[in-house]
Design a protein around this motif. Structure first.
Motif, short mmCIF file in Angstrom:
data_model
loop_
_atom_site.label_atom_id
_atom_site.label_comp_id
_atom_site.label_asym_id
_atom_site.label_seq_id
_atom_site.Cartn_x
_atom_site.Cartn_y
_atom_site.Cartn_z
N PRO A 21 0.81 -1.23 0.00
CA PRO A 21 0.00 0.00 0.00
C PRO A 21 0.83 1.27 0.00
N ASP A 22 2.07 1.23 0.53
CA ASP A 22 2.90 2.43 0.57
C ASP A 22 3.67 2.64 -0.71
N GLY A 23 3.48 1.80 -1.75
CA GLY A 23 4.16 1.96 -3.01
C GLY A 23 5.44 1.14 -3.11
N HIS A 24 5.79 0.41 -2.13
CA HIS A 24 7.00 -0.41 -2.14
C HIS A 24 6.74 -1.65 -3.02
N VAL A 25 7.48 -1.75 -4.17
CA VAL A 25 7.29 -2.86 -5.10
C VAL A 25 7.88 -4.13 -4.48
N ASP A 26 7.03 -5.17 -4.41
CA ASP A 26 7.51 -6.42 -3.80
C ASP A 26 7.53 -7.59 -4.80
N PHE A 27 7.09 -7.34 -6.02
CA PHE A 27 7.14 -8.43 -6.99
C PHE A 27 7.14 -7.85 -8.41
N LEU A 28 7.97 -8.42 -9.33
CA LEU A 28 7.98 -8.12 -10.75
C LEU A 28 8.12 -9.46 -11.47
N ASN A 29 7.33 -9.64 -12.51
CA ASN A 29 7.40 -10.94 -13.18
C ASN A 29 8.69 -11.06 -13.99
N GLN A 30 8.95 -12.29 -14.46
CA GLN A 30 10.22 -12.57 -15.12
C GLN A 30 10.36 -11.76 -16.42
N ARG A 31 9.25 -11.53 -17.14
CA ARG A 31 9.32 -10.74 -18.36
C ARG A 31 9.79 -9.32 -18.06
N TRP A 32 9.36 -8.76 -16.95
CA TRP A 32 9.79 -7.42 -16.56
C TRP A 32 11.30 -7.40 -16.34
N CYS A 33 11.78 -8.40 -15.61
CA CYS A 33 13.22 -8.45 -15.31
C CYS A 33 14.02 -8.71 -16.59
N ASP A 34 13.52 -9.62 -17.44
CA ASP A 34 14.24 -9.90 -18.69
C ASP A 34 14.29 -8.66 -19.58
N TYR A 35 13.20 -7.89 -19.61
CA TYR A 35 13.15 -6.72 -20.50
C TYR A 35 14.14 -5.66 -20.02
N THR A 36 14.17 -5.38 -18.72
CA THR A 36 15.00 -4.29 -18.21
C THR A 36 16.43 -4.72 -17.94
N GLY A 37 16.64 -6.06 -17.77
CA GLY A 37 17.98 -6.52 -17.42
C GLY A 37 18.29 -6.36 -15.95
#
Length: 760
Positions: A21-37
């Motif tokens: 709720p405070d905006g702290h990102v706790d999860f990103l899928n693998q496609r997100w990580c692969d895209y950004t490196g």
């Protein structure tokens, strides 16, 4: 179960993330990580900021914080860095998840690649800008209208020409000359109703108020089903051509044919020489299909005697890239061979390679036939210049060369064998206008168009009046040249001076006629102070005869005698100013003051006619620019007419109202309203005609002279019937330009004038 869900999220065709709720990102899928490196550990929390384009990051964070605070879903566009360092546009979407109490417990978000859409939008913007640049730089007034005729778009040149915005142009008919308006509006409506092309010449009012001839053309644009979706219109200023037609009536047909031939017949040809596009005018003119046009070499479109040389020249141009320019004969749909001028220019890409050719075919058959008659027409032009006392000249601003036509030499009284110089022109110019000549030369050097009059002082001492119209153009070499027409208008000016003298004489006659009508009022005005003088003189003698003499009383009586003498002098001065025979003088005039003076002068006549005058004079009335005597004459004429109109009225009070007020457009209005017999509505257009009168003993010049005076003051005089009995005559003239000087009058509004109370 959690691993299964992770595999599902990782396999989704998009970049998915979640946050607390405070905006702290706790999860990103693998496609997100692969895209950004970025690894999951580095990207969680606020580490994902490293993948955002630096210039977009502050706005994205501000927006992210705002939707966190609001708890509402949101979306925003920003650029993300791919693993290879390239930034692409993404759409960031975030939506909250709430518990049973409505409290946000988690945020879910996606990042969608929108780079292709952004590129397409940018291309669309560039295309629209390119389209507007082309239309704004077309040497003509271009607009598009909906199928119903409502305006959609106008180019910059049209806005500048008419001096109106797109929102004002729906009332376009008001810009058309009144004599042309009905005809033009009817033609346009017929074109909109029938779908027929619109082609008409008419006069239109430019931004400076000048009416100029316009050639207006409109073509309907249709969809595949043949329905009109919009009209494409082009207006061309042909005023100069119209003026030339008046001097060259014999060449009217040739000139009209040249204009009617615009636009010409268009082809688009590939770099290899294959026909790619032919416009509708060309297909209709030659009566061929597009496929037949592509096979022009074998379909008999060209005259057999010209075919071989046209093919050779065309092949040479395609091979070398040299523009194609030649004349040959083509067969029209009816089988007639006509001469055409064919011009083709190549379009090249950035590397200079030809990608296509643009070809313009112009029908020159009439020109060919008229070439033999052209020399005769030129002779006719010289004759026309002599008959109309109009010469022409040309000044090359680059070389300084100055050329006169034969008639211009005659007007200036210069030997045609003598080269024209500015020294010669200055020697002929009237001395008082040498400074103006210098200013005009400087304006011409700046390429400004000029329209003016100047005097010449001839060697024999006579004076000539000349009218000049000058335009700056560029010749075939691109040099700036100044061309103009000069007309000897000495005869016209002398006629105008004579007419002005006659008008002044007529105005004086009208004033003298009004003098007779006011004889009783004048006698009353003069008699009052003269009676006072006699009485005061008698009293003074009596006081001096007393024993002892009453010196103080005699002195006071003498003062009253002087006062009454001044009153009589003022009355005579007003009469002299009103009825003196002198020329018009433009000055600042207080219309309220002038009206009060006339009412005072006419008070006895007003009482004799048993009329009550009510003056409703505006306190904030600004002064007007004009001749006070002439304006008083107009008010006096309206006043006397009103008194005469109520002479036979016995069933209602004879009331006359004089009003002054501000009018629209920096103008001042004066109205005279009576309750008399009025006038026949059928004769309203003739009321101001010379020698027209509704009175048995009238001369019929009062209102005619009044209208002439008001029009000479750049104003308007009109009449209207009242809702009740009587009529109202009004005029409106411009106020004095510059800072306002308020006009004040004694007393309050809605007050009867002195000495004008109605008598039984």
């Amino acid at each position: 179960m959690q691993d299964d869900l992770r595999r599902v999220v990782d396999s989704l065709p998009g970049l998915v993330w979640t946050s607390l709720p405070d905006g702290h990102v706790d999860f990103l899928n693998q496609r997100w990580c692969d895209y950004t490196g970025l690894s999951l550990d580095k990207a969680c929390g606020w580490g994902w900021n490293a993948a955002i384009y630096p210039e977009d990051l502050p706005a994205l964070l501000d927006y992210w914080r705002s939707i966190l605070a609001s708890g509402e879903p949101g979306e925003m566009e920003a650029r993300m860095r791919r693993f290879d360092g390239k930034h692409r546009w993404f759409l960031f979407r975030a939506s909250p998840s709430r518990d049973a109490s409505g409290k946000v417990v988690r945020w879910y978000g996606t990042n969608t690649d929108i780079e292709a859409r952004k590129v397409a939008e940018e291309a669309l913007r560039e295309g629209e800008l390119h389209f507007r640049l082309i239309l704004d730089n077309i040497p003509g007034l271009v607009s598009t209208r909906a199928a119903t005729g409502a305006p959609e778009f106008v180019n910059q040149k049209m806005l500048e020409f008419f001096g109106q915005s797109l929102e004002q142009l729906p009332d376009w008919s008001s810009l058309i000359h009144p004599d042309d308006r009905e005809r033009v509006v009817a033609l346009w409506r017929r074109s909109v109703e029938t779908g027929q092309p619109y082609d008409v010449e008419h006069r239109a009012r430019r931004a400076d108020g000048v009416y100029r001839w316009i050639h207006a053309r409109g073509q309907p644009l249709r969809d595949p089903e043949g329905r009109i979706v919009r009209w494409c219109n082009m207006l061309t200023d042909v005023d100069d051509r119209k003026r030339a037609e008046e001097a060259l009536r014999e060449s009217e047909f040739q000139y009209r044919s040249m204009v009617d031939g615009i636009p010409g017949l268009i082809q688009v040809v590939s770099a290899a020489g294959e026909v790619e596009l032919v416009n509708r005018q060309a297909l209709e003119y030659f009566g061929k299909t597009f496929e037949e046009f592509k096979a022009w070499e074998t379909t008999g479109a060209l005259h057999p005697d010209d075919l071989s040389r046209v093919k050779a020249a065309r092949s040479q141009s395609i091979k070398t890239g040299i523009p194609f320019d030649m004349e040959y004969r083509c067969r029209r749909a009816d089988g007639e061979f006509r001469w055409f001028h064919s011009r083709a220019l190549p379009l090249r890409d950035r590397e200079g390679r030809i990608i296509r050719w643009y070809v313009l075919l112009t029908d020159i058959e009439d020109r060919k036939r008229s070439e033999a008659a052209l020399k005769r027409n030129e002779e006719f032009l010289a004759d026309a210049q002599r008959v109309s006392s109009t010469g022409s000249f040309l000044w090359n601003l680059t070389t300084g060369e100055l050329f006169f036509s034969e008639e211009a030499y005659r007007i200036y009284g210069i030997d045609p064998a003598v080269p024209v110089t500015f020294e010669l022109i200055r020697a002929r110019t009237y001395p008082d206008e040498l400074a103006e000549l210098k200013d005009h030369i400087e304006q011409a050097q700046r390429g400004l168009d000029l329209d003016f009059e100047r005097r010449l002082l001839m060697p024999d001492g006579s004076v000539k009046y000349l009218h000049y119209i000058c335009r700056a153009v560029r010749d075939q070499q691109g040099q700036l040249v100044y061309i103009g027409a000069v007309q000897d208008v000495t005869g016209r000016r002398r006629s105008e001076d004579a007419l002005g003298k006659v008008r002044s004489e007529l105005a004086h006659v009208a004033r003298v006629a009004a003098l007779g009508a006011l004889a009783a009022s004048i006698a009353h005005e003069v008699n009052q102070p003269l009676s006072g003088i006699i009485t005061n003189a008698s009293t003074c003698l009596r006081l001096l005869a007393d024993d002892p003499p009453n010196i103080d009383g005699a002195r006071e009586t003498a003062r009253r005698t002087i006062r009454d003498g001044n009153r009589a002098s003022d009355v005579i001065a007003r009469l002299h100013a009103l009825f003196a025979k002198k020329g018009a003088v433009t000055e600042s005039v207080d219309l309220n003051k002038a009206t009060r003076e006339l009412i005072a002068l006419s008070s006895n006549e007003i009482q004799r006619e048993r009329v009550t005058v009510r003056m409703d004079l505006a306190d904030d009335l600004p002064p007007v620019a004009g001749d006070s005597v002439q304006l008083q004459q107009v008010v006096l004429n309206l006043l006397m007419n009103a008194l005469e109109a109520m002479r036979g009225v016995d069933d209602r009070p004879r009331q006359l109202v004089i009003r002054t007020a501000r009018d629209e457009g920096e103008r001042v209005r004066l109205s005279v309203q009576d309750v008399g017999v009025g006038f026949d509505p059928q004769s309203v257009d003739r009321l101001f005609d010379a020698f027209y009168t509704t009175k048995g003993d009238g001369m019929g010049i009062g209102l005619s002279v009044s209208r002439s005076i008001i029009e000479s003051h750049h104003g308007r005089l009109w009449a209207a019937l009242n809702d009740g009995p009587g009529a109202t005559f009004s005029f409106s003239i411009p106020r004095v330009s510059g800072p306002e000087t308020a006009s004040h009058r004694a007393g309050a509004n809605q007050t009867p004038a002195q000495g004008t109370q109605r008598t039984p």
